[in-house]
Enzyme design. Structure first.
Site, PDB file in Angstrom:
ATOM      1  N   SER A  91       0.834  -1.208   0.000  1.00  0.00           N
ATOM      2  CA  SER A  91       0.000   0.000   0.000  1.00  0.00           C
ATOM      3  C   SER A  91       0.866   1.254   0.000  1.00  0.00           C
ATOM      4  O   SER A  91       0.346   2.369   0.008  1.00  0.00           O
ATOM      5  CB  SER A  91      -0.939   0.009   1.210  1.00  0.00           C
ATOM      6  N   ASN A 117      -2.391  -2.623  12.416  1.00  0.00           N
ATOM      7  CA  ASN A 117      -3.851  -2.538  12.316  1.00  0.00           C
ATOM      8  C   ASN A 117      -4.405  -1.285  12.995  1.00  0.00           C
ATOM      9  O   ASN A 117      -5.340  -0.670  12.490  1.00  0.00           O
ATOM     10  CB  ASN A 117      -4.497  -3.785  12.930  1.00  0.00           C
ATOM     11  N   HIS A 157     -40.327  21.908 -12.840  1.00  0.00           N
ATOM     12  CA  HIS A 157     -40.387  21.052 -14.037  1.00  0.00           C
ATOM     13  C   HIS A 157     -39.712  21.725 -15.226  1.00  0.00           C
ATOM     14  O   HIS A 157     -40.126  21.514 -16.371  1.00  0.00           O
ATOM     15  CB  HIS A 157     -41.834  20.708 -14.418  1.00  0.00           C
ATOM     16  N   SER A 179     -13.300  25.697 -28.377  1.00  0.00           N
ATOM     17  CA  SER A 179     -13.331  24.449 -29.142  1.00  0.00           C
ATOM     18  C   SER A 179     -12.152  24.444 -30.099  1.00  0.00           C
ATOM     19  O   SER A 179     -11.757  25.490 -30.609  1.00  0.00           O
ATOM     20  CB  SER A 179     -14.641  24.378 -29.919  1.00  0.00           C
ATOM     21  N   LYS A 202     -16.918  29.051 -30.278  1.00  0.00           N
ATOM     22  CA  LYS A 202     -17.396  28.439 -29.037  1.00  0.00           C
ATOM     23  C   LYS A 202     -16.762  29.001 -27.766  1.00  0.00           C
ATOM     24  O   LYS A 202     -15.583  29.277 -27.716  1.00  0.00           O
ATOM     25  CB  LYS A 202     -17.143  26.927 -29.059  1.00  0.00           C
ATOM     26  N   ASN A 239     -17.263  27.419 -24.114  1.00  0.00           N
ATOM     27  CA  ASN A 239     -17.958  26.330 -23.429  1.00  0.00           C
ATOM     28  C   ASN A 239     -17.839  26.409 -21.902  1.00  0.00           C
ATOM     29  O   ASN A 239     -16.780  26.774 -21.394  1.00  0.00           O
ATOM     30  CB  ASN A 239     -17.391  24.985 -23.881  1.00  0.00           C
ATOM     31  N   GLU A 293     -19.397  21.877 -16.276  1.00  0.00           N
ATOM     32  CA  GLU A 293     -19.681  20.492 -16.681  1.00  0.00           C
ATOM     33  C   GLU A 293     -18.791  19.502 -15.942  1.00  0.00           C
ATOM     34  O   GLU A 293     -19.229  18.439 -15.506  1.00  0.00           O
ATOM     35  CB  GLU A 293     -19.484  20.334 -18.194  1.00  0.00           C
ATOM     36  N   GLN A 315      -7.350  -2.521   3.632  1.00  0.00           N
ATOM     37  CA  GLN A 315      -6.309  -1.684   3.028  1.00  0.00           C
ATOM     38  C   GLN A 315      -6.864  -0.918   1.818  1.00  0.00           C
ATOM     39  O   GLN A 315      -6.328   0.099   1.424  1.00  0.00           O
ATOM     40  CB  GLN A 315      -5.129  -2.572   2.595  1.00  0.00           C
TER      41      GLN A 315
END
Ligand code: ARG
Length: 461
Positions: free
Chosen positions: A23, A110, A156, A277, A283, A285, A290, A322
């Protein structure tokens, strides 16, 4: 290199197994916590007469040196270390010899991995809380700025009722307030010290777990050794908190995306928070919004991963556990970054009131308010609802707004109504009038902002 646990083995671990079992690749992130935990542990061992003062001093000096070595990059952990606990301990033994072999008395990996993770997470929670407070303060400032600015309220995704932009901001303020309160509550159960629980059942040595808990800034030692080494609830709680909060950010990010669309153009996100873009030159964006929306998915994944790992694991420690760290680290990193970037995106976004205004006359936003005016004139609400419904129908055939209907047209719908009965049904008057507790009237939003500010100021204490 022989492992620290190699005594009963006659063969080295297979290379593939070493890789698979280790780990260190991810738990090295907690090296500071691991070393601080060891310093507290050996301090306690010395105070309890389990190791000598000289050995303790040598161990502390050795551990400080290792910490500095990791910080400077001089010490690099490898898969041979297996995990951070053995990586630090084996270097300590290399560094100071015999005395180093006394450090791992009355503890186990542990409990050690748990004390590390709890300390790590506690600090990250504090940092996340700071970032949430900052985001809340940005929201309050924006809410104040837009306390009187009216926009479309949707249900809605249909035009529903006019609301102020400040009111929308304060809705998100409430969500994040709950996120903060939830996280603070999680912190309480995170900040308990499992160190000294040992492998699963405590120790015969005369340790003082209260002392180590106190030295490490925990509120108390955990109560039951078996639970201490197998409990991952605090991580699960954190991941749930992160998931819920990311869901809030994702919902708002979604609003940013469509507020920013050509069709709406309700907001203007600063160029520095948008991308272009590679093919379409025109564009701009809303990639950041997002991406914030998308990042929520990976945090949900982190939560599901650990929930699934924990399911069906018997007491006490199992190596499955782990697998508790990478998802936790991922959620910490993702949530932390998302809060910060969201705050800056908010600071870099302004509302286009001209565009919003053009939409306000659509969708009969004042219909409910008109029905309420009729109620004030003694008409039962259910009847008023039906009258306004018929008024809307008339407007639709005529192609006009509710406020354009003449007295004759109104009385043709119902003899009890007239322009006088309706009173001031302008959008501004409608919003102004929604003064009920928690409503959208600017005066009410200002009250919410004040309560919010007082609450936020009280959080830093
Ligand atoms: N590296 C482990 C972890 O991160 C702790 C080691 C406990 N392993 C064991 N075989 N007892 O959870």
């Amino acid at each position: 290199m022989a492992s620290l646990w190699g005594g009963r083995f006659s063969k080295e671990m297979d290379d593939l197994v070493k890789e698979f079992n280790a780990s260190i690749g991810f738990d090295k992130r907690m090296y500071k916590n691991d070393i601080d935990g060891s310093i507290a542990h050996v301090t306690m061992l010395a105070d309890c007469g389990i190791v000598s003062r000289e050995d303790k001093d040598a161990i502390v000096r050795g551990l400080e040196k290792i910490k500095a070595g990791v910080e400077s990059g001089e010490i690099q952990f490898t898969v041979e270390d297996e995990d951070i606990h053995m990586g630090v301990e084996s270097r300590l033994i290399d560094e100071i010899g015999e005395a180093g072999k006394r450090l791992h008395t009355a503890r186990s990996r542990n409990d050690q991995c748990q004390v590390d993770t709890r300390m790590y997470l506690r600090d990250e929670i504090d940092e996340i809380l700071e970032r949430l407070y900052y985001l809340e303060s940005v929201i309050l400032d924006k809410a104040e700025k837009y306390a009187d600015s009216i926009t479309v309220g949707f249900t809605h995704m249909q035009h529903a009722q006019p609301v102020t932009i400040g009111f929308i901001f304060m809705a998100y303020f409430q969500m994040l307030r709950r996120d903060i309160e939830r996280l603070k509550d999680t912190r309480k159960r995170t900040n308990l010290c499992p160190l000294g629980a040992c492998a699963l059942a405590g120790t015969t040595l005369p340790t003082d777990r209260h002392q180590t808990a106190e030295l490490l800034g925990f509120d108390a030692p955990t109560e039951n050794a078996m639970d201490s080494v197998s409990d991952r609830d605090y991580s699960l709680e954190f991941l749930s908190d992160a998931s819920i909060s990311m869901m809030h950010l994702s919902r708002w990010a979604e609003e940013f995306v469509w507020w920013n669309s050509q069709e709406f153009s309700f907001i203007d996100i600063d160029d520095s928070y948008c991308t272009g873009s590679s093919i379409m030159p025109q564009k701009k964006n809303p990639d950041i919004a997002e991406l914030l929306r998308g990042k929520c998915g990976r945090v949900y994944g982190d939560l599901m991963q650990l929930l699934t790992v924990m399911k069906g694991t018997p007491l006490a420690f199992n190596k499955d556990f782990q697998e508790d760290k990478e998802s936790l680290f991922d959620a910490v990193d993702t949530w932390k970054a998302s809060i910060q970037i969201f705050a800056h995106m908010l600071e870099n976004t302004e509302f286009r009131m001209d565009r919003i205004k053009a939409q306000m006359s659509k969708g009969f936003l004042n219909a409910t308010d008109i029905a309420e005016h009729m109620v004030k004139a003694g008409i039962p609400f259910r009847e008023a609802h039906s009258i306004v419904g018929r008024m809307v129908k008339l407007c639709e055939t005529k192609g006009c707004e509710l406020e354009d209907l003449t007295d004759e047209e109104l009385s043709s719908v119902d003899s009890r109504i007239s322009k006088e009965v309706l009173g001031d049904i302008s959008i501004e008057a409608c919003v102004e009038g929604r003064k009920s507790f928690g409503g959208t009237a600017p005066s009410e939003v200002r009250r919410q902002i004040e309560v919010g500010r007082n609450w936020l100021n009280s959080q830093a204490e």
